[in-house]
Every structure is written in structure tokens, then in C-alpha cells.
Scaffold this active site. Structure first.
Site, PDB file in Angstrom:
ATOM      1  N   HIS A 291       0.791  -1.126   0.114  1.00 60.31           N
ATOM      2  CA  HIS A 291       0.014   0.013  -0.144  1.00 60.31           C
ATOM      3  C   HIS A 291       1.013   1.035  -0.150  1.00 60.31           C
ATOM      4  CE1 HIS A 291       0.686   0.611   4.338  1.00 60.31           C
ATOM      5  NE2 HIS A 291       0.421  -0.623   4.635  1.00 60.31           N
TER       6      HIS A 291
ATOM      7  N   HIS B 276       4.070   1.510   2.341  1.00 63.68           N
ATOM      8  CA  HIS B 276       5.246   0.495   1.875  1.00 63.68           C
ATOM      9  C   HIS B 276       5.804   1.243   0.594  1.00 63.68           C
ATOM     10  CE1 HIS B 276       2.244  -2.742   2.959  1.00 63.68           C
ATOM     11  NE2 HIS B 276       3.114  -2.515   4.043  1.00 63.68           N
TER      12      HIS B 276
ATOM     13  N   CYS C 121       1.483  -8.713  23.058  1.00 61.26           N
ATOM     14  CA  CYS C 121       0.510  -8.350  21.984  1.00 61.26           C
ATOM     15  C   CYS C 121       0.779  -9.052  20.762  1.00 61.26           C
ATOM     16  CB  CYS C 121       0.625  -6.646  21.833  1.00 61.26           C
ATOM     17  SG  CYS C 121      -0.368  -6.388  20.279  1.00 61.26           S
TER      18      CYS C 121
ATOM     19  N   CYS D  95       1.654  -6.758  17.773  1.00 64.00           N
ATOM     20  CA  CYS D  95       3.067  -6.341  17.527  1.00 64.00           C
ATOM     21  C   CYS D  95       3.962  -7.503  17.646  1.00 64.00           C
ATOM     22  CB  CYS D  95       3.296  -5.373  18.748  1.00 64.00           C
ATOM     23  SG  CYS D  95       2.288  -3.950  18.757  1.00 64.00           S
TER      24      CYS D  95
ATOM     25  N   LYS E  41      -6.508   6.767  10.043  1.00 63.75           N
ATOM     26  CA  LYS E  41      -5.195   5.773   9.775  1.00 63.75           C
ATOM     27  C   LYS E  41      -5.736   5.098   8.375  1.00 63.75           C
ATOM     28  CE  LYS E  41      -2.394   3.731  12.688  1.00 63.75           C
ATOM     29  NZ  LYS E  41      -1.861   2.625  13.467  1.00 63.75           N
TER      30      LYS E  41
ATOM     31  N   LYS F 117      -7.645  -1.468   6.128  1.00 68.26           N
ATOM     32  CA  LYS F 117      -8.449  -2.302   5.220  1.00 68.26           C
ATOM     33  C   LYS F 117     -10.250  -2.090   5.552  1.00 68.26           C
ATOM     34  CE  LYS F 117      -7.191  -6.566   3.030  1.00 68.26           C
ATOM     35  NZ  LYS F 117      -6.705  -7.779   3.262  1.00 68.26           N
TER      36      LYS F 117
END
Ligand code: MSP
Length: 510
Positions: A18, A21, A126, A129, A295, A298
Site C-alpha cells: 500500500h 510501503h 501483543c 506487535c 489511519k 482495510k
């Protein structure tokens, strides 16, 4: 020969390429092309990060084996960069055998040296992460990135003695101002290092995760994905062989966004110290692209895909926007409206019109044949040349500091000057006077020198456009290097103009 080694992060294969990147990869490509153009041996590495919980879970969710899943998405990244014309030299996958072997050899080396030990650890983990969080780092009990409460897990694991290298890292950061740049990110890492650094848990028991590189000294564990992935920057060079590792590694310029500052600013340099390798030359950290709606995600349906952008606006226009709109290091906002505004104003208008006017007059008045410059250049001609020389000098300084937006601004400021030069000299009026024909020929020659200069300076940013400009001028790459006034041999004939950047009509105007 001077060298530079440029890297992008290895992108996780749980998302498709996206805008984010693409920005980092386009910056890396621009740097590589720029350094090549000033005579460096420049090597660009990109690739995919394929191990760990996150990928295993995404593969499971899509009903595929992790390797088959990673194969598909990794190929998508590679194809995307190929289609976008990214001039990478090597594409690494963390599932490549040579990489796995390299990671194992480094683990063994650090283990033998006593910097990896076995211990028990309990903490908030998490999965998004793939790391443990301290209570202080959680916001309202949740991971600040994923807005989810982490799971408390306790297990026996292997630990890397990161704490041992805390002071060495602080010293390195303090004595090398550019080690992490822009400055605010170095300050951020130093601030983090004011607290005692904990050792890093670098293993996952295979009872919980199998999708990883086996620890060479205990087959009941696989390697923590960051300890695996970061080593790609070195494993790729070791794999390349020859003197690549020795000559390129010390010239490493990593490009990342601020989201992965901690692994690159803390884990990675301490790992390098433990492995007995020199530190990278620069860690270059940029900000985040946000959408008007916040943000990019998707679920919000606002993901910007590079191939769609290329198909609709052209890759060079998209590259120009990315590099012109974001100040490297700071966040920026993406909107299609802003993109279209830039394309129309800067590319269709300023650049496109200039080139087509210059070439059209050359065609109309002299049948495309370049005319002599004349022995004496009036002040306005010298000023035009000087303006571009100044822009090119500024560009050099800006590129050193990764100020791409300023570099482009400098070029466009010279271009504005060139557009004014057309208005001031008014060749379209002079041509009506037969006695002034020679002067018209000289003015147009200067305009073609502008186009030739643009073909040179724009090449790293807009490689396809640079080639188009060169084709329009009917000159080879070598002639781009010639100083102002020496670019064309007597009698040289250029091509008729064509539309480089069509104006984009917005809905409002339809
Ligand atoms: N796999 C790790 C990196 C390992 S490197 C040894 C990872 N992958 S990622 O797919 O999440 O890529 C993160 C990187 O993608 C960022 O550091 C940045 O380069 C780019 N971006 C992703 N989203 C972005 C924005 N919205 N804005 C700018 N760049 C961002 O982290």
C-alpha cells in the site's frame, strides 16, 4: 569508488503493498538512482518478512499453509515493485535458506559468547506487535497500536543480554549525531535509554509457534521474528559474497518509518554489537502517511494501492507527489484532491507546458534544428543558467539530508524562472522581426538547455519522465553531463513535443 547500501524494511506478508510501503520503497529507489548518478556504487535491498505469529495467524485465517501464503504475498510485493520500476538489486525473503542459516550462525555465535541465556519470563504480549509490553507502555491497559488488551503469558525462553549493551549504545548515539536521523528520532531513542534496558526475549516455544527459524542450540524453540528479520540486512550481503559485506555494510542506510524505530534503534544496534559487527551508517526515519479520515486501514476501505495509482495517474506523477508532499521525518496527509492539484499545477502546468512550448517553437521556427547560442550571452541568459546551477547545488545539499521535498522545490523554483524567461524574452513576438531570428534561435537553445538539465536532475525522482525528455531532445545519456551550452552539436535536430502530463479534470469542473 564510493559506496552506499540502501535498505527498506522487509514488509510483512500479511498485508498487500500500500501507500506506506510504496513511500519508503520509492524513497529508497530515488536515493539509489541519485547516488548512482553522482558516481557511487549503490546497492538497494528490499524484501519480505515472513515468520512469526502474525503471519501464521493470517495464513490460518485464509486456510493456507504459512509457506504457501507467504509465497503468494511475497510474490505480490516483488511484482508490485517490478511494475513500479523500482531498481532494487536484491529481493530477500526471510524464508530463504541462506538467510535462515545466517540467522542460526549468528544465534550460535552470540550464544557461545554467553550473551544468550535461558530464563523465565511473564509479561503482557501483543500478538499484533509480536512483542511484550511493559505496563507503562500500555495505554488504558491496551496496546496503543492495536487498541487491544494484550495477553499475559509466562514461559521459559531464551534471552539476549541487551541490557549489557545499553551504555555502549548510549555512547554511540551521543558521539554520532547522524546515526539516527532526523535528530528528533535520535533524541527519542536516547530518551528511551534513560530507563534501564531489559533483556530481549528472542525465542518462542514450538508448542505455541512453529512458523519460525529453529534455534540452533534448542530445537524446542523458534527465533523471535524481529531477531530473525533484522539480520536480513547483513545476511543478504553475506549471501552476495565477494567483498560485499566488508565494503557495503559500513555504508548501510536503513529507511524505515517511525513505527519500527525501537527495533531498529535499540534491538538492532545491540545485536550488531553482540555479533561483533560495526553499526549501520544511518538509520533514516520518516513519518506516517495519514488519510483525511485518519489511519489507512482495510476495514475503513481507504487503502491506497500503488498499482492503482500508477494506472490512474502514472508512476512518475505518483512518485513526484509522494516525494514533494512529505517532509522526510514528519507525518503527511494523503488525499486524491491534493494529488490532483499537484499534478495539474506542478506537472501539467509548470513542467509540461514549459517543455511543450519550448519544443513547439523549436519545431515551428527552425524545423527542430538547434541554433547557435551566439558569442555574447545577454544577462537574462546567464541568469537562467545560473538559476539552474544554483538549484543543482542546493539539490546536492538537500539530498544529503533526505530533504526530497526541498530538492524538488528548488528545481521547480528554477523552472518558474524559466517560464518567466519565455515571457520576458518573448520569442513568439521577436520571430515576426526577421532581423531578430538569430536571437530567437539563441533563446530557444537556452530553453532546450533547460529541458536537458531537467532530464538530468529529475532522473532520480521521475525516471520515466527523464527518459522521455531525453527522447524528445534526441540525445543520449552521456550528453546530459555536458555543461550548459555544450549539450547539442551543430545542426542537431530534436523531436516535436508531446503531452507529458495531461491535465486531470476534477468532478467540480466537469
Ligand atoms: N516486518 C517489519 C519490518 C522488519 S524490518 C527488518 C514491518 N513490516 S510492515 O509491513 O509493517 O512495514 C512497516 C513499514 O512500512 C514502515 O516502517 C514504513 O516503512 C512502511 N509504512 C507502512 N505504513 C505506513 C504509513 N502509513 N506511512 C508511512 N510508511 C508506513 O514493520
Amino acid at each position: 569508488m564510493e559506496r552506499i547500501y540502501i535498505t527498506t524494511p522487509l514488509y510483512y506478508v500479511n498485508a498487500e503493498p500500500h501507500l506506506g510501503h510504496t513511500y519508503t520503497t520509492v524513497v529508497a529507489d530515488t536515493l539509489k538512482r541519485y547516488y548512482r548518478s553522482i558516481g557511487y556504487d549503490a546497492f538497494l535491498l528490499t524484501g519480505t518478512d515472513e515468520h512469526g505469529d502474525k503471519i501464521a495467524q493470517a495464513a490460518a485465517a485464509s486456510g493456507t499453509e504459512p509457506k504457501a501464503y507467504a509465497d503468494r504475498v511475497s510474490e505480490l510485493f516483488r511484482l508490485t515493485w517490478d511494475t513500479c520500476g523500482i531498481a532494487y538489486d536484491h529481493f530477500i525473503r526471510t524464508t530463504d535458506d541462506y538467510h535462515k542459516q545466517f540467522v542460526q550462525s549468528v544465534l550460535q555465535k552470540i550464544y557461545d559468547a554467553g550473551d544468550i541465556y535461558f530464563g523465565e519470563y511473564g509479561g503482557f504480549y501483543c500478538y499484533g506487535c509480536e512483542r511484550f509490553y511493559t505496563e507503562k507502555e500500555l495505554v488504558g491497559g491496551k496496546c496503543p497500536d492495536h487498541q487491544k488488551a494484550p495477553d499475559y503469558i509466562s514461559e521459559k525462553n531464551y534471552f539476549f543480554r541487551m541490557s549489557k549493551y545499553q551504555q555502549l549504545l548510549i555512547d554511540a548515539l551521543q558521539s554520532t549525531p547522524g546515526l539516527i536521523r532526523p535528530e528528533r528520532y535520535r533524541t527519542e531513542v536516547l530518551a528511551f535509554l534513560r530507563e534501564p534496558l531489559e533483556d530481549l526475549c528472542i525465542s518462542r516455544p514450538i508448542s505455541r509457534l512453529q512458523w519460525g527459524i529453529a534455534l540452533p542450540f534448542d530445537s524446542n524453540y523458534v527465533t523471535y521474528v524481529w531477531f530473525d528479520a533484522l539480520l536480513n540486512y547483513v545476511s543478504a550481503l553475506a549471501h552476495r559474497g565477494g567483498d560485499s559485506l566488508a565494503s557495503l555494510w559500513p555504508k548501510a542506510n536503513h529507511l524505515i518509518a517511525k513505527d519500527i524505530l525501537k527495533p531498529h534503534g535499540i534491538y538492532w544496534p545491540t545485536m550488531l554489537m553482540a555479533a561483533g559487527l560495526p553499526l549501520y551508517d544511518h538509520l533514516n526515519v520518516h513519518g506516517y502517511w495519514n488519510m483525511d479520515s485518519g489511519k489507512m486501514s482495510k476495514s475503513l476501505g481507504n487503502v491506497i494501492r500503488p498499482l492503482e495509482m500508477k494506472a490512474r495517474f502514472g508512476m512518475d506523477a505518483f512518485r513526484y507527489f509522494l516525494l514533494r508532499e512529505m517532509a522526510f521525518g514528519q507525518d503527511a496527509k494523503f488525499s486524491e484532491e491534493a494529488l490532483v492539484t499537484r499534478i495539474n499545477a506542478d506537472l501539467a502546468n509548470n513542467l509540461g507546458n514549459f517543455v511543450s512550448r519550448a519544443l513547439a517553437m523549436q519545431q515551428k521556427y527552425f524545423d527542430g534544428v538547434v541554433q547557435p547560442l551566439g558569442a555574447i550571452w545577454p544577462a537574462e541568459d546567464q541568469e537562467l543558467r545560473d538559476k539552474f546551477a544554483q538549484a543543482e547545488n542546493e539539490l546536492k545539499d538537500y539530498m544529503k539530508e533526505l530533504h526530497f521535498h526541498r530538492a524538488l522545490e528548488a528545481i521547480w523554483s528554477a523552472l518558474d524562472h524559466a517560464n518567466r524567461y519565455i515571457v520576458q524574452t518573448a520569442p513568439f513576438t521577436m520571430i515576426k522581426d526577421a532581423e531578430k531570428k538569430a536571437r530567437v534561435g539563441a533563446v530557444l537553445h537556452h530553453l532546450l538547455e533547460v529541458v536537458r538539465t531537467l532530464a538530468r536532475v529529475l532522473a532520480p525522482f521521475m525516471p520515466d519522465t527523464a527518459v522521455e525528455l531525453r527522447d524528445l531532445l534526441a540525445v543520449g545519456v552521456d550528453s546530459l553531463k555536458a555543461p550548459w551550452g555544450r549539450g547539442f552539436v551543430a545542426g542537431h535536430k530534436i523531436n516535436p513535443p508531446k503531452v507529458l502530463f495531461p491535465r486531470i479534470e476534477t468532478d467540480a469542473k466537469k
